[in-house]
Design a protein around this motif. Structure first.
Motif, PDB file in Angstrom:
ATOM      1  N   GLN A   1       5.479  13.293   3.864  1.00  5.17           N
ATOM      2  CA  GLN A   1       4.445  12.340   4.068  1.00  5.17           C
ATOM      3  C   GLN A   1       3.646  12.895   5.157  1.00  5.17           C
ATOM      4  O   GLN A   1       4.047  13.698   6.007  1.00  5.17           O
ATOM      5  CB  GLN A   1       5.232  10.878   4.671  1.00  5.17           C
ATOM      6  N   ILE A   2       2.288  12.427   5.142  1.00  5.65           N
ATOM      7  CA  ILE A   2       1.348  13.118   5.770  1.00  5.65           C
ATOM      8  C   ILE A   2       0.356  11.936   6.574  1.00  5.65           C
ATOM      9  O   ILE A   2       0.697  10.765   6.344  1.00  5.65           O
ATOM     10  CB  ILE A   2       0.213  14.139   5.368  1.00  5.65           C
ATOM     11  N   ASP A   3      -0.317  12.132   7.584  1.00 10.70           N
ATOM     12  CA  ASP A   3      -1.219  11.047   8.230  1.00 10.70           C
ATOM     13  C   ASP A   3      -2.495  10.899   7.116  1.00 10.70           C
ATOM     14  O   ASP A   3      -3.050  11.488   6.411  1.00 10.70           O
ATOM     15  CB  ASP A   3      -1.758  11.596   9.456  1.00 10.70           C
ATOM     16  N   PHE A   4      -2.800   9.506   7.110  1.00 14.86           N
ATOM     17  CA  PHE A   4      -4.058   9.017   6.610  1.00 14.86           C
ATOM     18  C   PHE A   4      -5.309   9.638   7.123  1.00 14.86           C
ATOM     19  O   PHE A   4      -5.386   9.960   8.416  1.00 14.86           O
ATOM     20  CB  PHE A   4      -4.321   7.446   6.808  1.00 14.86           C
ATOM     21  N   ARG A   5      -6.242   9.783   6.409  1.00 18.53           N
ATOM     22  CA  ARG A   5      -7.619  10.569   6.775  1.00 18.53           C
ATOM     23  C   ARG A   5      -8.571   9.347   6.975  1.00 18.53           C
ATOM     24  O   ARG A   5      -9.020   8.675   5.943  1.00 18.53           O
ATOM     25  CB  ARG A   5      -8.035  11.509   6.088  1.00 18.53           C
ATOM     26  N   LYS A   6      -9.112   9.252   8.326  1.00 19.64           N
ATOM     27  CA  LYS A   6     -10.279   8.039   8.513  1.00 19.64           C
ATOM     28  C   LYS A   6     -11.501   8.764   7.837  1.00 19.64           C
ATOM     29  O   LYS A   6     -11.957  10.024   8.416  1.00 19.64           O
ATOM     30  CB  LYS A   6      -9.885   7.867  10.002  1.00 19.64           C
TER      31      LYS A   6
ATOM     32  N   TYR B   1       0.875  -1.271  -0.118  1.00 17.73           N
ATOM     33  CA  TYR B   1      -0.375  -0.009   0.000  1.00 17.73           C
ATOM     34  C   TYR B   1       0.890   1.299  -0.110  1.00 17.73           C
ATOM     35  O   TYR B   1       2.002   1.436   0.397  1.00 17.73           O
ATOM     36  CB  TYR B   1      -0.896   0.221   1.218  1.00 17.73           C
ATOM     37  N   SER B   2       0.243   2.250  -0.499  1.00 18.18           N
ATOM     38  CA  SER B   2       1.272   3.593  -0.714  1.00 18.18           C
ATOM     39  C   SER B   2       0.827   4.487   0.436  1.00 18.18           C
ATOM     40  O   SER B   2      -0.315   4.537   1.248  1.00 18.18           O
ATOM     41  CB  SER B   2       0.609   4.307  -1.643  1.00 18.18           C
ATOM     42  N   LYS B   3       1.863   5.271   0.984  1.00 18.43           N
ATOM     43  CA  LYS B   3       1.796   6.374   2.139  1.00 18.43           C
ATOM     44  C   LYS B   3       1.181   7.464   1.485  1.00 18.43           C
ATOM     45  O   LYS B   3       1.505   7.748   0.269  1.00 18.43           O
ATOM     46  CB  LYS B   3       3.248   6.488   2.667  1.00 18.43           C
ATOM     47  N   PRO B   4       0.475   8.159   2.168  1.00 24.63           N
ATOM     48  CA  PRO B   4       0.138   9.581   1.679  1.00 24.63           C
ATOM     49  C   PRO B   4       1.103  10.686   1.717  1.00 24.63           C
ATOM     50  O   PRO B   4       1.821  10.788   2.735  1.00 24.63           O
ATOM     51  CB  PRO B   4      -1.022   9.826   2.509  1.00 24.63           C
ATOM     52  N   TYR B   5       1.142  11.396   0.790  1.00 19.21           N
ATOM     53  CA  TYR B   5       2.088  12.679   0.674  1.00 19.21           C
ATOM     54  C   TYR B   5       1.468  13.949   0.197  1.00 19.21           C
ATOM     55  O   TYR B   5       0.508  13.984  -0.292  1.00 19.21           O
ATOM     56  CB  TYR B   5       3.099  12.524  -0.555  1.00 19.21           C
ATOM     57  N   ALA B   6       1.929  15.206   0.693  1.00 15.13           N
ATOM     58  CA  ALA B   6       1.668  16.492   0.279  1.00 15.13           C
ATOM     59  C   ALA B   6       2.740  17.392   0.049  1.00 15.13           C
ATOM     60  O   ALA B   6       3.733  17.323   0.859  1.00 15.13           O
ATOM     61  CB  ALA B   6       0.608  16.716   1.435  1.00 15.13           C
ATOM     62  N   GLN B   7       2.424  18.538  -0.695  1.00 18.83           N
ATOM     63  CA  GLN B   7       3.337  19.370  -0.977  1.00 18.83           C
ATOM     64  C   GLN B   7       2.981  20.604  -0.293  1.00 18.83           C
ATOM     65  O   GLN B   7       1.895  21.350  -0.175  1.00 18.83           O
ATOM     66  CB  GLN B   7       3.197  19.699  -2.483  1.00 18.83           C
ATOM     67  N   LYS B   8       4.273  21.241   0.143  1.00 16.74           N
ATOM     68  CA  LYS B   8       4.046  22.558   0.745  1.00 16.74           C
ATOM     69  C   LYS B   8       5.230  23.122   0.565  1.00 16.74           C
ATOM     70  O   LYS B   8       6.315  23.091   0.582  1.00 16.74           O
ATOM     71  CB  LYS B   8       4.074  22.405   2.321  1.00 16.74           C
ATOM     72  N   GLY B   9       4.976  24.151  -0.255  1.00 15.93           N
ATOM     73  CA  GLY B   9       6.040  25.093  -0.923  1.00 15.93           C
ATOM     74  C   GLY B   9       6.768  24.015  -1.989  1.00 15.93           C
ATOM     75  O   GLY B   9       6.190  23.614  -2.912  1.00 15.93           O
TER      76      GLY B   9
ATOM     77  N   ASP C   1      -6.473  13.456   1.636  1.00 19.03           N
ATOM     78  CA  ASP C   1      -5.381  13.647   2.374  1.00 19.03           C
ATOM     79  C   ASP C   1      -4.296  12.753   1.623  1.00 19.03           C
ATOM     80  O   ASP C   1      -4.524  11.559   1.954  1.00 19.03           O
ATOM     81  CB  ASP C   1      -5.396  13.475   3.782  1.00 19.03           C
ATOM     82  N   GLY C   2      -3.481  13.110   0.936  1.00 24.89           N
ATOM     83  CA  GLY C   2      -2.064  12.450   0.356  1.00 24.89           C
ATOM     84  C   GLY C   2      -2.573  11.512  -0.999  1.00 24.89           C
ATOM     85  O   GLY C   2      -1.612  11.000  -1.494  1.00 24.89           O
ATOM     86  N   PHE C   3      -3.653  11.820  -1.367  1.00 24.27           N
ATOM     87  CA  PHE C   3      -3.722  10.960  -2.636  1.00 24.27           C
ATOM     88  C   PHE C   3      -4.873  11.796  -3.594  1.00 24.27           C
ATOM     89  O   PHE C   3      -5.626  12.475  -3.367  1.00 24.27           O
ATOM     90  CB  PHE C   3      -4.857   9.723  -2.172  1.00 24.27           C
ATOM     91  N   CYS C   4      -4.616  11.390  -4.987  1.00 27.20           N
ATOM     92  CA  CYS C   4      -5.490  11.943  -6.003  1.00 27.20           C
ATOM     93  C   CYS C   4      -5.780  10.730  -6.930  1.00 27.20           C
ATOM     94  O   CYS C   4      -4.652  10.196  -7.420  1.00 27.20           O
ATOM     95  CB  CYS C   4      -4.687  13.096  -6.480  1.00 27.20           C
ATOM     96  N   SER C   5      -7.007  10.677  -7.229  1.00 30.79           N
ATOM     97  CA  SER C   5      -7.295   9.392  -8.306  1.00 30.79           C
ATOM     98  C   SER C   5      -8.128  10.059  -9.367  1.00 30.79           C
ATOM     99  O   SER C   5      -8.648  11.176  -9.276  1.00 30.79           O
ATOM    100  CB  SER C   5      -7.766   8.242  -7.723  1.00 30.79           C
TER     101      SER C   5
END
Length: 481
Positions: free
Chosen positions: A220-225, A207-215, A313-317
């Motif tokens: 890596q960020i937390d999963f969203r329940k 499974y993939s970890k979630p990631y986000a861009q800042k600047g 959070d961390g994903f785009c499909s």
């Protein structure tokens, strides 16, 4: 048609690698179906940057709001069986259902809910920061929520309506939405890895970890329940499984020779219901945009294009197909960017349709960059008044206490390290003083909002107002202790 894979997949691999570098996407899985054949299926980049683990065709990603199409298909199956009707008020099936707008309450149908024309705005904070709510508790809170538009006046994207549709599946069948989707959709399709929760995702080896861009940084960020609102966006799936899902729609509801939903009903799910504009982009290639039932429908270069993105959070499909050309594309990424997958689909369609010189990707990239900068700018305070930074009219201790709202629940204000803290759904927010009884805080990572304390005729603090839903009046929390 030109075949972008006439020799091998290297050209597409090169494009995707270059695209990932440009958009700083850690990992991606892309698949293409053409004329009932999978002509491309590949994982690229990393599913776990720290451990240097590669994406495969079986890597699980959160698919976000692409889950909505599973909910609409579930409703469609029950329509075929005569257990539900798209145009019957849901009060027939759920007599306890209530809304603030009583006309909407009495007339709201599944068609209204699935095409986002209830009149109710998103109110996403209600579920976004409170994973402990049950689905029933979430649905019961709808009666306290303010409408921003008249019933059926316009399109307003609404996750709560899909959570309610999923809860209705449970009331009608005796199975939870998750159990029904697994039994009636995932198992017949052989989507054996697809699941419905963060906990189930983490039990899987790939499974993939979630990631986000800042600047310029990717972190890596937390999963969203999303358990309470799961029918709107909780599902996790792989490229292997999502290509099976795509094939079902290209084959008009048939899998392995069996019709799991009638051709007539699945056609209804793919049919435009009302105009919409999810992202305000104007391009010559797109003639119109509308919402069907769990799907967006547009004309792309004069061809019907059915699609739905998913962003959490961390994903785009992005799941998309041109039904009349029998072509479809699935794109799964692990970057928190709402439009990073869409241009890839258009690039692939342009190549398959013979448009070799499209600049659509570049145009959409420019628009996406503007959107991201605007979101980041929203966190920066602006000076709106000469009164900014004036002394609070009360001592910090006088603001402390428990405040309650019937829909949004309770929050606590306390003093810590000589400043005010707001605690809501176990999340601590720092309140920065702006002027008098107005403070600011940042919600959902990007949005800076005013927090206004109100006092009674004797000068005692009695409530606090927070614009958790920007299209209606501020949400009022009454001080109770």
């Amino acid at each position: 048609m030109n075949d972008i894979l006439s020799n091998n997949s290297q050209d597409l691999n090169d494009f995707l690698s270059e695209y990932m570098n440009k958009w700083k996407i850690p990992g991606m899985a892309v698949g293409i179906i053409k004329d009932d054949e999978i002509i491309y299926c590949n994982g690229l980049g990393l599913r776990d940057v720290n451990k240097n683990l590669n994406v495969t065709k079986d890597t699980l990603f959160a698919i976000g709001s692409a889950s909505k199409s599973f909910t609409s298909l579930s409703i469609g199956i029950l329509v075929d069986e005569g257990k539900l009707d798209l145009d019957t008020p849901i009060k027939k099936y759920m007599p306890s259902f209530e809304m603030q707008n009583k006309y909407a309450e009495e007339h709201l149908t599944l068609r209204d809910m699935l095409c986002h024309r209830s009149g109710l705005p998103r109110h996403d904070i209600l579920w976004y920061t409170n994973p402990s709510l049950s689905r029933k508790e979430l649905v019961d809170k709808i009666k306290y929520l303010e409408f921003s538009k008249d019933f059926r006046e316009t399109w307003q994207y609404n996750n709560l309506m899909y959570a309610t549709a999923g809860y209705l599946v449970e009331l009608v069948t005796g199975m939870t939405w998750e159990e029904f989707v697994k039994l009636r959709i995932l198992e017949p399709l052989g989507m054996n890895s697809t699941n419905f929760s963060v906990e189930a995702l983490k039990e899987y080896s790939d499974y993939s970890k979630p990631y986000a861009q800042k600047g310029e940084e990717i972190n890596q960020i937390d999963f969203r329940k999303l358990d309470s609102v799961a029918p709107a966006g909780s599902m996790n799936s792989s490229l292997t499984d999502m290509l099976k899902w795509l094939s079902l729609h290209l084959n008009k509801g048939k899998v392995n020779g069996k019709q799991i939903i009638s051709e007539r009903t699945i056609s209804e799910l793919h049919s435009p219901q009302l105009p919409c504009e999810l992202i305000p982009l104007k391009f010559d290639e797109l003639q119109f945009s509308s919402y069907a039932l769990g799907w967006f429908v547009e004309a792309y270069r004069g061809r019907k294009h059915v699609n739905h993105g998913g962003n959490i959070d961390g994903f785009c499909s992005y799941t998309s197909f041109l039904p009349d050309e029998n072509i479809g594309v699935v794109i799964l990424t692990n970057l928190n960017n709402p439009v990073c997958a869409m241009p890839i689909a258009y690039h692939i369609y342009d190549k398959l349709l013979g448009y070799d010189h499209s600049d659509f990707c570049e145009k959409l990239e420019d628009e996406a960059a503007k959107m991201m900068k605007a979101m980041e700018a929203a966190t920066k305070p602006t000076i709106n008044s000469k009164k900014d930074n004036s002394t609070p009219s009360h001592s910090l201790e006088e603001y402390t206490g428990i405040y309650e709202n019937p829909a949004y629940g309770s929050l606590q204000i306390e003093v810590k390290d000589n400043s005010l803290k707001l605690i809501y759904n176990n999340i601590d927010y720092t309140l920065n003083h702006k002027c008098y009884d107005i403070f600011t805080m940042t919600i959902m990572e990007y949005y800076l909002v005013d927090v206004t304390f109100n006092y009674d005729s004797t000068g005692n603090i009695k409530s606090v107002s927070i614009p958790f839903e920007e299209t209606v009046k501020e949400i009022l929390f009454i001080k109770c202790k």
